[in-house]
Design an enzyme around this catalytic site. Sequence first.
Site, short mmCIF file in Angstrom:
data_model
loop_
_atom_site.label_atom_id
_atom_site.label_comp_id
_atom_site.label_asym_id
_atom_site.label_seq_id
_atom_site.Cartn_x
_atom_site.Cartn_y
_atom_site.Cartn_z
CG ASP A 286 -0.33 -0.59 2.46
OD1 ASP A 286 0.90 -0.58 2.58
OD2 ASP A 286 -1.07 -1.07 3.33
CG ASN B 247 -9.14 -1.96 11.92
OD1 ASN B 247 -8.16 -2.59 11.51
ND2 ASN B 247 -9.60 -0.88 11.31
CG HIS C 22 -5.99 -2.58 8.81
ND1 HIS C 22 -6.08 -1.27 9.20
CD2 HIS C 22 -4.69 -2.91 8.97
CE1 HIS C 22 -4.89 -0.83 9.55
NE2 HIS C 22 -4.02 -1.81 9.44
CD GLU D 1 -8.84 0.61 7.74
OE1 GLU D 1 -8.85 -0.35 8.54
OE2 GLU D 1 -8.10 1.59 7.90
C1 F6R Z 1 1.36 -1.78 6.17
C2 F6R Z 1 0.03 -2.34 6.23
C3 F6R Z 1 -0.77 -2.41 7.49
C4 F6R Z 1 0.06 -2.74 8.73
C5 F6R Z 1 -0.83 -2.75 9.97
C6 F6R Z 1 -0.02 -3.01 11.23
O1 F6R Z 1 1.89 -1.83 4.85
O2 F6R Z 1 -0.44 -2.74 5.22
O3 F6R Z 1 -1.77 -3.39 7.34
O4 F6R Z 1 0.67 -3.99 8.55
O5 F6R Z 1 -1.47 -1.53 10.09
O6 F6R Z 1 0.82 -1.92 11.46
P1 F6R Z 1 1.96 -2.00 12.56
O7 F6R Z 1 2.95 -2.98 12.08
O8 F6R Z 1 2.55 -0.60 12.58
O9 F6R Z 1 1.31 -2.38 13.84
#
Ligand code: F6R
Length: 250
Positions: free
Chosen positions: A67, A136, A138, A143
Amino acid sequence: MKVLEVKDYHEMSSIASRIIIEKVKSKPDCKLGLATGGTPIGLYKELIQDYRKNGTSYDHVCTYNLDEYVGMDPEDPNSYRYFMEKNLFAHINVPESHIHIPDGTAEFLEAECERYDVELNRGEGVDIQILGIGSNGHIGFNEPGTSFSSHTHIVKLAETTRKANARFFQRLEEVPTHAITMGIASILKAKQILLLVSGIKKAEVMKRLLTTNEIDEQLPASALKKHQNVTILADENALSLVKKAHLKYK
Ligand code: F6R
């Protein structure tokens, strides 16, 4: 889904790096799906260390990131392009032309999503996809409520996600409201998926993911239950609300 409980963040990063290094050695032209955020930083550090010590070559590897924020210039220190450069690409020998990240500054965002899907689907699929998980549920920036049949698309970020990511910015207002993300269907095309989970903040979502049979678009990560080759590397804190006896997915 195979769940591997590890002691802590360090062990999670170290085991994940061994899996990636093994793949790169056995298939030098493999495709790696990469994530940003706090979770994979330790893994990237291990890959860099191994590259310096053992010279594992990324010369023929192609990378595909999950992303990017909409409107974020690749040179901006908060862009995921910049994050990847700083935390991995600048330190290993992956050729610039092998790096793929959605372009959040594209004038026509829908066309950019289509272009990214074409890149992703060129030739064989991604060999190993690294994922983190949001509290959450994702994966990527898919989301809750995202269709399981989604391909690369534009998302409006949940407020909880913007707040969680505000730690990388000066102020919450600076966190973009939209992102381009690989969709759930794009993620599930990977041959192997490695979900990394660390810390107490992820304990609730791990409980929800692992102790119920729920496969529901309200819990995006539950789509992983439909995939044949998923390994969850989660540390003790992340699994602290999951009693082993209640693990529905082993
Ligand atoms: C990042 C991504 C997100 C993160 C998720 C966890 O490229 O796609 O899904 O993997 O938000 O974030 P952290 O690792 O910061 O807890």
